[in-house]
Write a protein that holds these residues in place. Structure first.
Motif, PDB file in Angstrom:
ATOM      1  N   THR C  82      23.720 -17.556 -25.768  1.00 18.48           N
ATOM      2  CA  THR C  82      24.555 -16.643 -26.553  1.00 18.48           C
ATOM      3  C   THR C  82      23.980 -15.233 -26.609  1.00 18.48           C
ATOM      4  OG1 THR C  82      23.491 -17.425 -28.576  1.00 18.48           O
ATOM      5  CG2 THR C  82      25.580 -18.457 -27.972  1.00 18.48           C
ATOM      6  N   SER C  83      22.662 -15.076 -26.649  1.00 16.38           N
ATOM      7  CA  SER C  83      22.049 -13.735 -26.681  1.00 16.38           C
ATOM      8  C   SER C  83      20.809 -13.725 -25.812  1.00 16.38           C
ATOM      9  CB  SER C  83      21.591 -13.364 -28.099  1.00 16.38           C
ATOM     10  OG  SER C  83      22.672 -13.222 -28.964  1.00 16.38           O
ATOM     11  N   SER C  84      20.496 -12.546 -25.273  1.00 13.71           N
ATOM     12  CA  SER C  84      19.250 -12.408 -24.528  1.00 13.71           C
ATOM     13  C   SER C  84      18.769 -10.975 -24.631  1.00 13.71           C
ATOM     14  CB  SER C  84      19.470 -12.760 -23.057  1.00 13.71           C
ATOM     15  OG  SER C  84      20.261 -11.775 -22.446  1.00 13.71           O
ATOM     16  N   SER C  85      17.461 -10.796 -24.539  1.00 10.80           N
ATOM     17  CA  SER C  85      16.913  -9.451 -24.368  1.00 10.80           C
ATOM     18  C   SER C  85      15.778  -9.537 -23.366  1.00 10.80           C
ATOM     19  CB  SER C  85      16.413  -8.877 -25.697  1.00 10.80           C
ATOM     20  OG  SER C  85      15.179  -9.444 -26.062  1.00 10.80           O
ATOM     21  N   MET C  86      15.641  -8.500 -22.548  1.00  8.84           N
ATOM     22  CA  MET C  86      14.577  -8.483 -21.539  1.00  8.84           C
ATOM     23  C   MET C  86      13.941  -7.106 -21.496  1.00  8.84           C
ATOM     24  SD  MET C  86      15.814 -10.569 -18.138  1.00  8.84           S
ATOM     25  CE  MET C  86      14.168 -10.594 -17.393  1.00  8.84           C
ATOM     26  N   ASP C  87      12.633  -7.081 -21.268  1.00  8.79           N
ATOM     27  CA  ASP C  87      11.916  -5.845 -20.979  1.00  8.79           C
ATOM     28  C   ASP C  87      11.254  -5.992 -19.617  1.00  8.79           C
ATOM     29  OD1 ASP C  87      12.223  -4.374 -23.558  1.00  8.79           O
ATOM     30  OD2 ASP C  87      11.233  -6.160 -24.330  1.00  8.79           O
ATOM     31  N   PHE C  88      11.498  -5.008 -18.766  1.00 12.11           N
ATOM     32  CA  PHE C  88      10.899  -5.010 -17.436  1.00 12.11           C
ATOM     33  C   PHE C  88       9.669  -4.114 -17.490  1.00 12.11           C
ATOM     34  CE2 PHE C  88      15.345  -6.016 -17.083  1.00 12.11           C
ATOM     35  CZ  PHE C  88      15.329  -7.129 -16.265  1.00 12.11           C
TER      36      PHE C  88
ATOM     37  N   PHE D  58      24.650 -10.340 -15.661  1.00 15.82           N
ATOM     38  CA  PHE D  58      23.545  -9.401 -15.813  1.00 15.82           C
ATOM     39  C   PHE D  58      23.557  -8.399 -14.658  1.00 15.82           C
ATOM     40  CE2 PHE D  58      19.376  -7.781 -14.918  1.00 15.82           C
ATOM     41  CZ  PHE D  58      18.918  -7.396 -16.168  1.00 15.82           C
ATOM     42  N   ASP D  62      24.014  -4.332 -14.872  1.00 17.77           N
ATOM     43  CA  ASP D  62      22.910  -3.506 -14.365  1.00 17.77           C
ATOM     44  C   ASP D  62      23.421  -2.512 -13.322  1.00 17.77           C
ATOM     45  OD1 ASP D  62      20.250  -2.701 -14.119  1.00 17.77           O
ATOM     46  OD2 ASP D  62      19.700  -4.327 -12.761  1.00 17.77           O
ATOM     47  N   THR D  81      15.365  -0.063 -14.299  1.00 14.46           N
ATOM     48  CA  THR D  81      15.706  -0.712 -15.570  1.00 14.46           C
ATOM     49  C   THR D  81      14.429  -1.034 -16.332  1.00 14.46           C
ATOM     50  OG1 THR D  81      17.465  -1.796 -14.326  1.00 14.46           O
ATOM     51  CG2 THR D  81      17.065  -2.580 -16.568  1.00 14.46           C
ATOM     52  N   THR D  82      14.380  -0.653 -17.613  1.00 17.58           N
ATOM     53  CA  THR D  82      13.201  -0.995 -18.412  1.00 17.58           C
ATOM     54  C   THR D  82      13.520  -1.993 -19.531  1.00 17.58           C
ATOM     55  OG1 THR D  82      13.527   0.999 -19.748  1.00 17.58           O
ATOM     56  CG2 THR D  82      11.977   1.144 -17.917  1.00 17.58           C
ATOM     57  N   SER D  83      14.702  -1.916 -20.142  1.00 11.94           N
ATOM     58  CA  SER D  83      15.060  -2.850 -21.212  1.00 11.94           C
ATOM     59  C   SER D  83      16.524  -3.240 -21.078  1.00 11.94           C
ATOM     60  CB  SER D  83      14.905  -2.217 -22.603  1.00 11.94           C
ATOM     61  OG  SER D  83      13.570  -1.933 -22.893  1.00 11.94           O
ATOM     62  N   SER D  84      16.855  -4.434 -21.539  1.00 14.78           N
ATOM     63  CA  SER D  84      18.261  -4.831 -21.571  1.00 14.78           C
ATOM     64  C   SER D  84      18.477  -5.822 -22.692  1.00 14.78           C
ATOM     65  CB  SER D  84      18.665  -5.474 -20.247  1.00 14.78           C
ATOM     66  OG  SER D  84      18.021  -6.729 -20.132  1.00 14.78           O
ATOM     67  N   SER D  85      19.685  -5.832 -23.219  1.00 19.17           N
ATOM     68  CA  SER D  85      20.074  -6.907 -24.135  1.00 19.17           C
ATOM     69  C   SER D  85      21.501  -7.300 -23.796  1.00 19.17           C
ATOM     70  CB  SER D  85      19.963  -6.472 -25.593  1.00 19.17           C
ATOM     71  OG  SER D  85      21.037  -5.648 -25.965  1.00 19.17           O
ATOM     72  N   MET D  86      21.791  -8.592 -23.927  1.00 21.24           N
ATOM     73  CA  MET D  86      23.134  -9.087 -23.624  1.00 21.24           C
ATOM     74  C   MET D  86      23.559 -10.101 -24.674  1.00 21.24           C
ATOM     75  SD  MET D  86      23.546  -9.731 -19.522  1.00 21.24           S
ATOM     76  CE  MET D  86      25.328  -9.940 -19.591  1.00 21.24           C
ATOM     77  N   ASP D  87      24.845 -10.083 -25.004  1.00 15.17           N
ATOM     78  CA  ASP D  87      25.439 -11.131 -25.827  1.00 15.17           C
ATOM     79  C   ASP D  87      26.564 -11.762 -25.038  1.00 15.17           C
ATOM     80  OD1 ASP D  87      23.998 -10.736 -28.417  1.00 15.17           O
ATOM     81  OD2 ASP D  87      24.860  -8.747 -28.219  1.00 15.17           O
ATOM     82  N   PHE D  88      26.531 -13.080 -24.952  1.00 16.68           N
ATOM     83  CA  PHE D  88      27.574 -13.829 -24.245  1.00 16.68           C
ATOM     84  C   PHE D  88      28.562 -14.309 -25.292  1.00 16.68           C
ATOM     85  CE2 PHE D  88      23.753 -13.857 -21.738  1.00 16.68           C
ATOM     86  CZ  PHE D  88      24.220 -13.493 -20.488  1.00 16.68           C
ATOM     87  N   ASP D 115      25.986   1.268 -22.455  1.00 17.91           N
ATOM     88  CA  ASP D 115      26.391  -0.080 -22.846  1.00 17.91           C
ATOM     89  C   ASP D 115      27.648  -0.488 -22.081  1.00 17.91           C
ATOM     90  OD1 ASP D 115      28.436   1.136 -24.266  1.00 17.91           O
ATOM     91  OD2 ASP D 115      27.869   0.310 -26.201  1.00 17.91           O
ATOM     92  N   ARG D 129      28.713  -8.601 -23.705  1.00 14.27           N
ATOM     93  CA  ARG D 129      28.315  -7.239 -24.047  1.00 14.27           C
ATOM     94  C   ARG D 129      26.898  -7.031 -23.544  1.00 14.27           C
ATOM     95  NH1 ARG D 129      25.040  -4.413 -26.336  1.00 14.27           N
ATOM     96  NH2 ARG D 129      23.753  -6.254 -26.662  1.00 14.27           N
ATOM     97  N   SER D 131      23.588  -3.878 -23.078  1.00 13.28           N
ATOM     98  CA  SER D 131      23.098  -2.500 -23.105  1.00 13.28           C
ATOM     99  C   SER D 131      21.828  -2.461 -22.278  1.00 13.28           C
ATOM    100  CB  SER D 131      22.854  -2.008 -24.525  1.00 13.28           C
ATOM    101  OG  SER D 131      22.269  -3.005 -25.313  1.00 13.28           O
ATOM    102  N   THR D 133      18.563   0.157 -20.620  1.00  8.55           N
ATOM    103  CA  THR D 133      17.803   1.407 -20.618  1.00  8.55           C
ATOM    104  C   THR D 133      17.146   1.594 -19.260  1.00  8.55           C
ATOM    105  OG1 THR D 133      17.336   1.202 -22.982  1.00  8.55           O
ATOM    106  CG2 THR D 133      15.925   2.691 -21.732  1.00  8.55           C
TER     107      THR D 133
END
Lengths: 147, 147, 147, 147
Positions: C82-88, D58, D62, D81-88, D115, D129, D131, D133
């Motif tokens: 349902t949710s995810s966050s990633m940092d590269f 994703f 991206d 890409t340095t950061s990302s967040s996703m909601d399914f 976003d 959804r 977003s 960076t």
């Protein structure tokens, strides 16, 4: 699906459940799937340098999506925040209230998701972006209890 | 790479730069790439029901990673938070301080990233998880200025 | 609470449910609340320049936490992300497999949360960080159905 | 500030730099601060059950924000890409392409943020959804090199 509470009912309800903080937040507009709220900026919301602090912006985004969920689900809803992400885009303007515009993206049986753009009043470029997920209590239960 | 400030120097510095909030936060342990901090929970950190509020947990995680970056980069560092994500896992225990354990995952030239687990003191299961990204000012410039 | 499937049972199950991709992923270690998996890097996982792509790292993190949830909940579990966050954090090393280390932070009645650090094999500094939330189907129902 | 590349120039450029995947993505519309792209869904984007996979979504988000940054910064830009967040939010519809609508929220000197809402073509409710960076290379340098 329509609103369970209108703007006035929702304002009154927030006053009851958040006695410490309700004066900080003013509902400006409420539709079926958007809400606009103002953070009345006081000294306690500021960081050194006079800009609105990160925790104050987090609090604004959280109250905003929570209020949107309440407006749709009604006052028996005991939604709890489970996930959030925020991007801080620009330095907030000094001496300006913050305006938050929330869209309700999902209102499911057990989860609700909204996103928020925050602005320094009178400025066009957003100061921060947030998205938040809430766990909703199953029908008939007492609380969402963090999933 | 080693620490630019030890625990005592860092504590003293936070007292200077955060006069309003420094009493809320106590550095418990500092190593080259970890920091443990305590949030001394007061009434103003609580939500109805007596649990620590989301904004208070956000503030704790933010101060924690910020302090870790400061400890490595030194006091001239003017890091600003650019991104954050948080997961709220469990209801915090009532009447307990919050303990935050941060790992520094990256300390680059222009970006730093840390993650944090937060616990109610005396409890084993984490209450919340956070990760935060900071923009670092280029060498010789005045501030990171939100990238 | 203990594992519903051991490493061999879990490997076998993944082979059945992900016929297209199971060869990409190898379970290296499984405990009650951690799992370590390898992404066997092939050409299709690479971006120009020879580094592992963002979607491939997202897929690795997703399979990793999903497998951890399966190992605990058993094969009837129909968890959905349902949710995810990633940092590269760093550029992945060329020609190296990716190793993902996942911790299960929460396994509730309706939600599970895990976080993951990913490394290029043979390197100490993490390449990426991820956290993922899964919605779990209520007991007796067919699927989590996106909350 | 205006576009450094128009829709046709951007399409042509993506074909050059992403020879493996460019056929998956079609730019539908490009303005100064928005882009709409289509993911042409093929078997390799699907999970068992016939829905578009998380890594495919994703990847779409991206490419979408990356293309928006490119359109503004020009082809010398080496954003990472340095950061990302996703909601399914919902299960994608079977047999439908995915449409992604991106807003550019910030285009700074060293960071860009956008976003994205993603839809199954022909459906009104968003499927996901995101977003993201990006770190931008300093003027005159070779690459952003992960900050």
């Amino acid at each position: 699906m329509s609103l369970a509470m209108n703007k006035e009912e929702l304002s009154q309800y927030l006053t009851q459940v958040f006695p410490q903080v309700h004066k900080d937040f003013v509902i400006m507009e409420l539709t079926n799937d958007t809400i606009t709220m103002r953070l009345v900026v006081e000294d306690r919301h500021l960081r050194p340098g006079g800009t609105v602090s990160g925790p104050s912006m987090f609090g604004l985004a959280d109250v905003c999506v929570y209020s949107m969920v309440l407006a749709r689900k009604g006052r028996q809803s005991l939604a709890v925040t489970t996930s959030s992400s925020m991007d801080f885009l620009r330095k907030p303007a000094g001496g300006a209230d913050m305006i938050a515009k929330c869209r309700l993206l999902k209102l499911g049986r057990t989860l609700a998701v909204g996103d928020v753009l925050m602005y320094s009043e009178g400025h066009d470029a957003p100061v921060a972006r947030a998205s938040l997920t809430y766990s909703l209590p199953p029908e008939g239960s007492a609380a969402a209890a963090f999933g």
